[in-house]
Every structure is written in structure tokens, then in C-alpha cells.
Scaffold this motif. Structure first.
Motif, PDB file in Angstrom:
ATOM      1  N   VAL A 137       0.847  -1.203   0.000  1.00  0.00           N
ATOM      2  CA  VAL A 137       0.000   0.000   0.000  1.00  0.00           C
ATOM      3  C   VAL A 137       0.881   1.251   0.000  1.00  0.00           C
ATOM      4  CG1 VAL A 137      -1.756   1.307   1.268  1.00  0.00           C
ATOM      5  CG2 VAL A 137      -1.919  -1.187   1.124  1.00  0.00           C
ATOM      6  N   ALA A 170       2.160   2.023  -3.353  1.00  0.00           N
ATOM      7  CA  ALA A 170       1.126   2.550  -4.246  1.00  0.00           C
ATOM      8  C   ALA A 170       0.798   4.008  -3.912  1.00  0.00           C
ATOM      9  CB  ALA A 170      -0.128   1.681  -4.165  1.00  0.00           C
ATOM     10  N   ILE A 193      -7.897   2.668  -2.710  1.00  0.00           N
ATOM     11  CA  ILE A 193      -7.068   1.703  -3.439  1.00  0.00           C
ATOM     12  C   ILE A 193      -7.940   0.529  -3.892  1.00  0.00           C
ATOM     13  CG2 ILE A 193      -4.838   2.207  -2.346  1.00  0.00           C
ATOM     14  CD1 ILE A 193      -5.253  -0.294  -0.592  1.00  0.00           C
ATOM     15  N   THR A 194      -7.528  -0.059  -5.016  1.00  0.00           N
ATOM     16  CA  THR A 194      -8.073  -1.360  -5.402  1.00  0.00           C
ATOM     17  C   THR A 194      -6.942  -2.370  -5.286  1.00  0.00           C
ATOM     18  OG1 THR A 194      -7.508  -1.184  -7.740  1.00  0.00           O
ATOM     19  CG2 THR A 194      -9.620  -0.264  -7.074  1.00  0.00           C
ATOM     20  N   VAL A 195      -7.284  -3.596  -4.968  1.00  0.00           N
ATOM     21  CA  VAL A 195      -6.284  -4.625  -4.694  1.00  0.00           C
ATOM     22  C   VAL A 195      -6.558  -5.847  -5.568  1.00  0.00           C
ATOM     23  CG1 VAL A 195      -5.349  -6.160  -2.916  1.00  0.00           C
ATOM     24  CG2 VAL A 195      -6.172  -3.865  -2.279  1.00  0.00           C
ATOM     25  N   TYR A 216      -4.028  -9.064   4.057  1.00  0.00           N
ATOM     26  CA  TYR A 216      -5.115  -8.091   4.117  1.00  0.00           C
ATOM     27  C   TYR A 216      -5.090  -7.270   5.413  1.00  0.00           C
ATOM     28  CZ  TYR A 216      -7.983  -7.820  -0.024  1.00  0.00           C
ATOM     29  OH  TYR A 216      -8.442  -7.502  -1.280  1.00  0.00           O
ATOM     30  N   ILE A 247      -2.753  -4.592   4.660  1.00  0.00           N
ATOM     31  CA  ILE A 247      -3.388  -3.646   3.726  1.00  0.00           C
ATOM     32  C   ILE A 247      -4.370  -2.758   4.488  1.00  0.00           C
ATOM     33  CG2 ILE A 247      -5.064  -3.517   1.820  1.00  0.00           C
ATOM     34  CD1 ILE A 247      -3.654  -6.008   0.613  1.00  0.00           C
ATOM     35  N   VAL A 298     -10.370   0.823   0.925  1.00  0.00           N
ATOM     36  CA  VAL A 298     -10.094  -0.300   0.018  1.00  0.00           C
ATOM     37  C   VAL A 298     -11.415  -0.619  -0.673  1.00  0.00           C
ATOM     38  CG1 VAL A 298      -9.249  -2.672  -0.168  1.00  0.00           C
ATOM     39  CG2 VAL A 298      -8.416  -1.187   1.689  1.00  0.00           C
ATOM     40  N   GLY A 355     -11.520  -5.602  -4.846  1.00  0.00           N
ATOM     41  CA  GLY A 355     -10.473  -6.609  -4.804  1.00  0.00           C
ATOM     42  C   GLY A 355     -10.712  -7.688  -5.833  1.00  0.00           C
ATOM     43  N   SER A 401      -1.120  -6.496  -6.914  1.00  0.00           N
ATOM     44  CA  SER A 401      -1.215  -5.278  -7.710  1.00  0.00           C
ATOM     45  C   SER A 401      -2.181  -4.322  -7.015  1.00  0.00           C
ATOM     46  CB  SER A 401      -1.714  -5.612  -9.114  1.00  0.00           C
ATOM     47  OG  SER A 401      -1.869  -4.426  -9.847  1.00  0.00           O
ATOM     48  N   ILE A 402      -1.687  -3.141  -6.703  1.00  0.00           N
ATOM     49  CA  ILE A 402      -2.532  -2.149  -6.039  1.00  0.00           C
ATOM     50  C   ILE A 402      -2.587  -0.894  -6.898  1.00  0.00           C
ATOM     51  CG2 ILE A 402      -2.749  -0.641  -4.005  1.00  0.00           C
ATOM     52  CD1 ILE A 402      -1.747  -2.843  -2.281  1.00  0.00           C
ATOM     53  N   THR A 403      -3.786  -0.432  -7.169  1.00  0.00           N
ATOM     54  CA  THR A 403      -3.946   0.834  -7.871  1.00  0.00           C
ATOM     55  C   THR A 403      -4.438   1.865  -6.867  1.00  0.00           C
ATOM     56  OG1 THR A 403      -4.325  -0.191 -10.021  1.00  0.00           O
ATOM     57  CG2 THR A 403      -5.196   2.031  -9.721  1.00  0.00           C
TER      58      THR A 403
END
Lengths: 332, 332
Positions: free
Chosen positions: A66, A69, A83-85, A102, A105, A116, A119, A131-133
């Protein structure tokens, strides 16, 4: 005949790949949303490349992913919001392991006050992939990009570098010592500070807040994830400028330097070509000297592009800055 | 004692993991942006799990990864606008290989009129990993979610299922035939249709456009990526309803069914538990029967939750719908 990726530096390679896209070469993509700008930064984090599960606790791994990102949003002077995970888990993971990731996260999300929001979880036969956006926002007049540094601007650094790299070196040493010796305990006492910088770093929120409080908008900014040299070269490349970085202006982390001696390593290598620092490098007009040095180190200044990017040694000699990320770009 | 992930179905596992997050269980996360809703859908696509590089051309792989990502936005009745791309490339890839992947990504971006706004590219020691996050928009009154299907709603399907799964079976057969026989050519003639469905599928844009043109907003919608059963069970789980799906209402792809016979497989398995179809399953009020059947197949209807999710065979018998994604959820 195919061309090995290693023949280009990372930066030239990515420029090449994304030549037909709308990618901007910045830390995050920018989407206009009415009066504000939305920032979106994708990040992929792979076992074996970015982390070694032998010595990284899963909770810390989730936290650090995190941080990596969010760092891209802070580098644009933005405020991360979501964030998306997406995670690929190999079969050796149990439900409790996934929960640990998690938990990390969620702890980071709480600390940085983000949500969040989505996912994707899937199996992986190769290794752990995260991968985290990160999605954030910034006012149009506050945004800082990589391509807007100007000659005579001061180059500023938000904190000390190299501790995370030296922490990694200790972990690697202990891993080698343990190999084939299951009875041995790793010797980690006395290395707590550099290990924490490696295993559970924090994102550069403090400097973004300090900039806001001082009402300073940097002329350019970038996050430092692969050593100082890579960040300086990237800024110079995107802004089409040169740089002079004074080595004697670089603050030295005392435990980092002590451990460097113990391991027979050059602390300067950790600073210049280390990694995982998550500090910010930014530039400001020279007249902001006094305001900036309250919360950041001024380590050099931007020059005309013809001068290139250089290090100035304490005895006044000049050395070209280099980084594997710029294998090819730096040669032109 | 640790609990193997396989003891839970995928859906229960993800619910469990994301219990402390703001994830909504939908195809995409929803962010309110003034008068419109922003949709964000992360997707991770891994070598060995989702694709086998022995028989997937890299350009098609890039194209399909985008289709997978966009599919989640269409499932919310949304319009995708942007994607971000994060790729982990192993050392065996050359620059030309990475360019092929990006050529596929760019071709899909062009076809679906979206922008590729950011990329993260990194090395991988394990295998190829592609993570694409799709970003789109939808009007609040048009959004379709998974949790809003109502008893008596019709269950509708945007197209035929199972062809992509059967294409995969042909590719797997040819891979086995080639193993240890480098002189042999794969026998792919006559299978073009099912191979195209597997290797270069399209996202369900047509049905989203047809819904808009007919001014129909489904009561619920979900994309079909892991067979019909998984999608129906997911919709029932999220909406707390039951379902009856009539097997004789399922349209059969003729090449799929022909190849199923050749391979001694049940075409129904391909439809119910196959994958990679990228069609949409949606529900509408029963009075829209005539309007919907112009562009979609009505395959059943939603029931009260107590009835569970069932298949009705042509002779009128009832069988419980099941999917590995719902190993545990389906048991309660």
C-alpha cells in the motif's frame, strides 16, 4: 533477431512500450474531474523481484504494498483516497496467510485514511503477486509533475536515504547464514531501525503536509523507490534539464552508515543506487531556500540540459550520475 | 493449524478477506463524482493460471487482458474510458515480445475507444503477470449491480456460452500431441470459431448498447467469466434470491457442440462450468419479456431465496446449480 530488454534501461523501455498510449511518464495518470484532478497510479509487486517471503512477514508485505502505491499519489502532491487490490496467491498459502496480507493492507488504509474499494483474488502457480492501484485527488494549481523542473531550481530531499537498502543486506546475510542450518536463529538485534525501514516503511505524507503548511508548490516532484540517482535522472529526463547533486549535502542515517562499515559496503551506494526509500525528491525556485530547509534537505540544483546530471564530490570533483534504470537514456 | 484456501469457495474466500474493507462484491467499485458515478475495476491475469504462453499469441493476450478488464465495467452498465496497465515480464521476454503485448492492448483500447493512461512495468522471475484496472462511468439511474435481482425477474443471457472453453480443450489437446514431437504441426483447421472465442474474445459492448437503445435498465447484471453456474450463483448470493434456469432455453453454439462430441465432452459442462465467455447475465422485470428477447436469450427466472438456485432439465426435473467458486456458500 530479438532484442533483450536489458539492452534498454527501464525508463527507455517503458517510454518505448507506451509510445502509442496516453501514459504521461509521471507517477500517476491524471484525469480531469470538474474543478479537481483525479490521480490514478497502478503498481505491481512480485515475489522474487520486489520481496522474498523468507524474511518478509505477510502483514508487513501488505502494508508496504500500500505504501508503494500511495507514494505515487503523494509524489504528485495529491491526497490518496482509495485503493483497489488484486492478488494472485499460490497454493501454499492458507486462508490465514491471505488474511495476514489483508490485515497489513487494512492497517495501512487506516493509517493513511483511505478506503479499500475493490479486490480481485485469484490463484497463482508461480508466486505471490500483488497489484494495487491508488486513486487520489489534487487541485489543478497544486499538482506537481516530473517534467516541470527549471534550471536554477533547488533540488530538495524529504529524508535520509539508504536505510531500507542496508536493512535488506542484513536480511540477505541472515538468510545465507540460515541456509542449511535450521537450528540457527537470525541475528537481527541492533538492526531494528534499518529493518523497519525495509520491512515496514511509511509513505511520504509528512512532507506533502509540510509543503501544504508552508504554502509551497514544488516546480517538480518524484518519489524515490530505486535510489537517488534513478529519481534525479528521471526528473532530468522528463524535464529536459541537468542537475548538480552535492554529495556533502546528503544527510547520512547513522545506523545505515554503521552497518555499511560492518558489511564492508559503501554507504553512498545505498543512497544513490539503493531502493525502497519512499522519500520524495522535489524542486523549488531558489528564493524558497529558507522556507524549504525547515523540513527538507537541499542537496543541489537544476542546470541547463547540456550539463547533464552530475554528482559533486566533497573535494569539488564532478562525476556523472548513473542508474541501471537509465542504461540507454543516459548515453544520449 | 492453518486452513487451506480450497476449503472455501472463491466467493466466500473473497468475502472473508474483504470483510473489513469497503469492497462491495460487485464487478467494479463505485465512486460518486458529482452527477455521475465513476467505476473502477482491478483485474490480475497470471501465466499458468489464466493463460498458457505455449499457445497464446502475445498480441492476443494483451487484447484479451483488456477485454477481461472492460467486461467488469460493462457488467455495471457502464462506459469504460481509461485503463492502467501493470506488467511483470520474465527475463525470457525480448523487447519485441513486450511490444506485441502492448500492440494487443492498444488494439483493444482503439476498438473500445478507451485511453491507456498509465503503466508500471517490472521484471518478474516467476512468470508473466498483467494487471489492468479499468476506469469508467455510469449515470446513477443507469447503474446495474449484482445485489438487486428480485423474485419473478427474468434471467437473460447476452449470447451463447461454452465456445471459448471448447477452444481451450482443442489447444490443450494439440499441446499434448506436440509434446516431444517438435516436427508435428498443430491441427487447428476447422476449429477457427472456437479458437477465436478463446484467444481473442470481445467484451460485451453490444448488449450494453442494445439495452440503452431499448431503454431497459436491468434490475441486476454480472459478467460471465467462469461459466453460467458461477454467475447465477453469484447473483443469487448477492441479491439473496433463488433462480430457475431452464436448460432447454440455453442456445447451443454449433461448432462448440460438434467439437464436444469429437472430444467426448458434455457441451452442457462447457456452458455451465466453462469460462472466458465474457457475456453478460442480467435480470429484468417479467413485463419486459418481448423487448428483451430481441437481443438476449431469456433462460429462466428469479425465485424466493428458499428455493435455491436450480437447473430445470428438459424433462422437468430439477437439479441444484453448483460451481467450485461456491464450494462453501452454496452449502448454507
Amino acid at each position: 533477431m530479438k532484442t533483450p530488454i536489458s539492452s534498454l534501461g527501464k525508463v527507455a523501455f517503458v517510454d518505448h512500450l507506451t509510445a502509442n498510449t496516453q501514459a504521461n511518464g509521471d507517477d500517476a495518470a491524471i484525469i480531469s474531474r470538474g474543478a479537481t484532478l483525479e490521480l490514478i497510479a497502478p503498481m505491481i509487486y512480485l515475489e522474487g523481484i520486489h520481496f522474498d517471503l523468507i524474511y518478509v512477514p505477510l502483514k508487513h508485505l501488505g502494508y508496504k504494498a500500500v505504501v508503494r502505491a500511495l507514494s505515487n499519489i503523494y509524489a504528485m502532491n495529491g491526497k490518496p483516497e482509495y485503493i483497489t487490490v488484486a492478488i494472485g496467491l499460490s497454493a501454499r498459502f492458507a486462508i490465514e496467510d491471505a488474511q495476514e496480507i489483508y490485515a497489513g493492507i487494512n492497517a495501512a488504509a487506516k493509517n493513511y485514511n483511505i478506503q479499500v474499494i475493490a479486490g480481485d483474488t485469484t490463484a497463482s502457480i508461480t508466486g505471490l503477486a500483488i497489484s494495487i492501484t491508488a486513486i487520489g485527488k489534487v487541485a489543478p494549481k497544486k499538482i506537481t509533475r516530473r517534467n516541470t523542473a527549471k534550471p536554477t531550481d533547488l533540488i530538495c530531499l524529504s529524508g535520509k536515504l539508504g536505510a531500507a537498502y542496508m536493512g535488506l543486506k542484513i536480511l540477505e546475510r541472515e538468510k545465507r547464514a540460515l541456509e542449511g542450518n535450521s537450528g540457527v536463529q537470525p541475528q537481527l538485534t541492533g538492526y531494528e531501525h534499518i529493518l523497519e525501514k525495509q520491512l515496514r516503511p511509511e509513505a511520504p505524507l509528512a512532507v506533502v503536509n509540510a509543503l501544504a503548511q508552508a504554502k509551497i508548490i514544488p516546480t517538480a516532484m518524484i518519489d524515490i523507490t530505486a535510489g537517488l540517482n534513478s529519481a534525479v535522472l528521471n526528473l532530468c529526463h522528463r524535464s529536459n534539464v541537468g542537475a548538480r547533486v552535492m554529495i556533502d549535502r546528503l544527510a547520512i542515517d547513522s545506523q545505515m552508515s554503521k552497518v555499511a562499515k560492518e558489511l564492508n559496503l559503501d554507504p553512498l551506494v545505498a543512497i544513490l543506487n539503493g531502493g525502497d526509500d519512499y522519500q520524495l525528491l522535489f524542486t523549488v525556485p531558489a528564493n524558497l531556500h529558507k522556507e524549504v530547509e525547515i523540513f527538507a534537505d537541499i542537496i543541489g540544483y537544476i542546470t541547463e540540459p547540456e550539463e547533464g546530471a552530475n554528482l559533486i564530490t566533497p573535494d569539488g570533483n564532478m562525476a556523472t550520475l548513473s542508474s541501471p534504470d537509465f542504461a540507454a537514456v543516459n548515453n544520449d
